[in-house]
Write an enzyme that holds these catalytic residues in place. Structure first.
Site, mmCIF file in Angstrom:
data_model
loop_
_atom_site.group_PDB
_atom_site.id
_atom_site.type_symbol
_atom_site.label_atom_id
_atom_site.label_comp_id
_atom_site.label_asym_id
_atom_site.label_seq_id
_atom_site.Cartn_x
_atom_site.Cartn_y
_atom_site.Cartn_z
ATOM 1 N N LYS A 14 0.831 -1.204 0.000
ATOM 2 C CA LYS A 14 0.000 0.000 0.000
ATOM 3 C C LYS A 14 0.874 1.266 0.000
ATOM 4 O O LYS A 14 2.078 1.191 0.268
ATOM 5 C CB LYS A 14 -0.898 -0.022 1.247
ATOM 6 C CG LYS A 14 -1.900 -1.174 1.270
ATOM 7 C CD LYS A 14 -2.829 -1.024 2.468
ATOM 8 C CE LYS A 14 -3.926 -2.067 2.460
ATOM 9 N NZ LYS A 14 -4.970 -1.786 3.469
ATOM 10 N N THR A 129 -5.677 -7.229 10.358
ATOM 11 C CA THR A 129 -6.007 -5.909 9.781
ATOM 12 C C THR A 129 -5.638 -4.761 10.725
ATOM 13 O O THR A 129 -5.147 -3.719 10.282
ATOM 14 C CB THR A 129 -7.532 -5.842 9.506
ATOM 15 O OG1 THR A 129 -7.907 -6.997 8.762
ATOM 16 C CG2 THR A 129 -7.903 -4.584 8.756
ATOM 17 N N HIS A 163 -1.881 -5.209 1.442
ATOM 18 C CA HIS A 163 -3.168 -5.886 1.232
ATOM 19 C C HIS A 163 -2.868 -7.312 0.780
ATOM 20 O O HIS A 163 -1.917 -7.529 0.028
ATOM 21 C CB HIS A 163 -3.972 -5.176 0.132
ATOM 22 C CG HIS A 163 -5.036 -6.044 -0.465
ATOM 23 N ND1 HIS A 163 -6.305 -6.134 0.068
ATOM 24 C CD2 HIS A 163 -5.006 -6.911 -1.518
ATOM 25 C CE1 HIS A 163 -7.015 -7.002 -0.640
ATOM 26 N NE2 HIS A 163 -6.251 -7.483 -1.613
HETATM 27 P P1 GDP Z 1 -7.826 -6.735 5.273
HETATM 28 O O1 GDP Z 1 -8.317 -7.802 4.349
HETATM 29 O O2 GDP Z 1 -7.065 -7.286 6.442
HETATM 30 O O3 GDP Z 1 -7.013 -5.669 4.555
HETATM 31 O O4 GDP Z 1 -9.103 -6.009 5.921
HETATM 32 P P2 GDP Z 1 -10.554 -5.687 5.315
HETATM 33 O O5 GDP Z 1 -10.782 -6.398 4.028
HETATM 34 O O6 GDP Z 1 -11.526 -5.893 6.402
HETATM 35 O O7 GDP Z 1 -10.491 -4.109 5.067
HETATM 36 C C1 GDP Z 1 -9.786 -3.568 3.958
HETATM 37 C C2 GDP Z 1 -8.970 -2.382 4.430
HETATM 38 O O8 GDP Z 1 -9.869 -1.357 4.894
HETATM 39 C C3 GDP Z 1 -8.065 -2.630 5.630
HETATM 40 O O9 GDP Z 1 -6.807 -3.178 5.280
HETATM 41 C C4 GDP Z 1 -7.923 -1.249 6.223
HETATM 42 O O10 GDP Z 1 -6.956 -0.468 5.527
HETATM 43 C C5 GDP Z 1 -9.308 -0.659 5.996
HETATM 44 N N1 GDP Z 1 -10.197 -0.881 7.156
HETATM 45 C C6 GDP Z 1 -10.728 -2.068 7.554
HETATM 46 N N2 GDP Z 1 -11.483 -1.930 8.639
HETATM 47 C C7 GDP Z 1 -11.448 -0.613 8.939
HETATM 48 C C8 GDP Z 1 -12.041 0.164 9.996
HETATM 49 O O11 GDP Z 1 -12.759 -0.333 10.859
HETATM 50 N N3 GDP Z 1 -11.769 1.507 9.982
HETATM 51 C C9 GDP Z 1 -10.982 2.099 9.042
HETATM 52 N N4 GDP Z 1 -10.766 3.427 9.130
HETATM 53 N N5 GDP Z 1 -10.402 1.405 8.059
HETATM 54 C C10 GDP Z 1 -10.636 0.063 8.004
HETATM 55 MG MG MG Z 2 -9.770 -7.741 2.905
#
Ligand code: GDP
Ligand code: MG
Length: 192
Positions: A14, A129, A163
Site C-alpha cells: 500500500k 487488519t 493488502h
Molecule cells: P484486510 O483484508 O485485512 O485488509 O481487511 P478488510 O478487508 O476488512 O479491510 C480492507 C482495508 O480497509 C483494511 O486493510 C484497512 O486499511 C481498511 N479498514 C478495515 N477496517 C477498517 C475500519 O474499521 N476503519 C478504518 N478506518 N479502516 C478500516
Molecule cells: Mg480484505
C-alpha cells in the site's frame, strides 16, 4: 484442478508501505518463506481501479460497517457523531470510500504470489487488519502502529502496509483485475 503448490494470491504494497521504503522488506519475507513471485509491478492506480479491486457486495460492506461500529463502541465514542449514521451498510460504504481514496493517492506495488496455501500463507505473513492486533513477526505487526479508532476519527483508512487476498475467490478476481495472463511468469525456484 491445479496442484496445491500452484495456488496463487495477490498482494499489494500500500502507499504507506511504499513511502516507508518497505517494498524490499515485504518481498524478502515472501521469498524467504519459499513463496514464488510470478508477477510484479509498481503502479499509480486510478480511483476507478481501486474501486473495482475491493468487493462491492452488501455482505462485505456490512462487515466493514460492523467492525467500524464495534471500534467506536469499544472506545466509548458515538458512531453517529463521526459517521453521520448508524446504518451498517452506509458506514461500510463510507469506510470503503476512504480506502479507495487512500489506495489511489500514491504508487502501490502489485505482486502475484504462488505456492502451497499461498492465500492463507500470505495472509499469515501480512497479519491482522488492525496493527495493534497483528502478531509481532508479521508485516503489519512489525511495521505499523496505526489504530482503527484514530483512523475512524480522522475519517481515513487504517494504514497497514499491505493488502492480501482473503480467500481463493478474492484472489481470482484480484489477479485478473491487476494483470493480463501474459504478465505472469513461470519458472522453477532452485529448490524445485
Ligand atoms: P484486510 O483484508 O485485512 O485488509 O481487511 P478488510 O478487508 O476488512 O479491510 C480492507 C482495508 O480497509 C483494511 O486493510 C484497512 O486499511 C481498511 N479498514 C478495515 N477496517 C477498517 C475500519 O474499521 N476503519 C478504518 N478506518 N479502516 C478500516
Ligand atoms: Mg480484505
Amino acid at each position: 484442478m491445479n496442484h496445491p503448490k500452484k495456488e496463487r494470491t495477490l498482494l499489494l504494497i500500500k502507499p504507506d508501505g511504499v513511502r516507508r521504503g518497505l517494498t524490499g522488506e515485504v518481498l524478502r519475507r515472501l521469498e524467504q518463506r519459499g513463496l514464488k513471485i510470478i508477477a510484479l509491478q509498481m503502479v499509480k492506480p486510478s480511483a476507478e481501479q481501486m474501486d473495482n479491486h475491493y468487493p462491492k457486495d452488501e455482505e462485505w460492506l456490512k462487515r466493514i460497517g460492523e467492525k467500524t461500529t464495534a471500534t467506536f463502541e469499544k472506545y466509548g465514542r458515538d458512531v453517529t457523531e463521526t459517521m453521520g449514521t448508524s446504518d451498517l451498510l452506509k458506514i461500510g460504504q463510507e469506510v470503503r470510500k476512504w480506502l479507495v481514496v487512500y489506495m489511489a493517492s500514491a504508487p502501490i506495488v502489485k505482486v502475484i504470489v504462488e505456492g502451497i496455501h499461498a492465500v492463507d500463507m500470505v495472509r499469515k505473513l501480512v497479519g491482522n487488519t488492525f496493527p495493534y492486533q497483528a502478531e509481532v513477526g508479521t508485516i503489519r505487526g512489525d511495521f505499523s502502529i496505526d489504530s482503527p479508532i484514530a483512523a475512524n476519527l480522522d475519517k481515513r483508512s487504517i494504514f497497514n502496509i499491505a493488502h492480501a487476498s482473503e480467500n481463493p475467490q478474492e484472489a481470482t478476481h484480484e489477479i485478473a483485475h491487476w494483470f493480463t495472463p501474459a504478465e505472469l511468469h513461470e519458472y522453477d525456484r532452485s529448490v524445485e
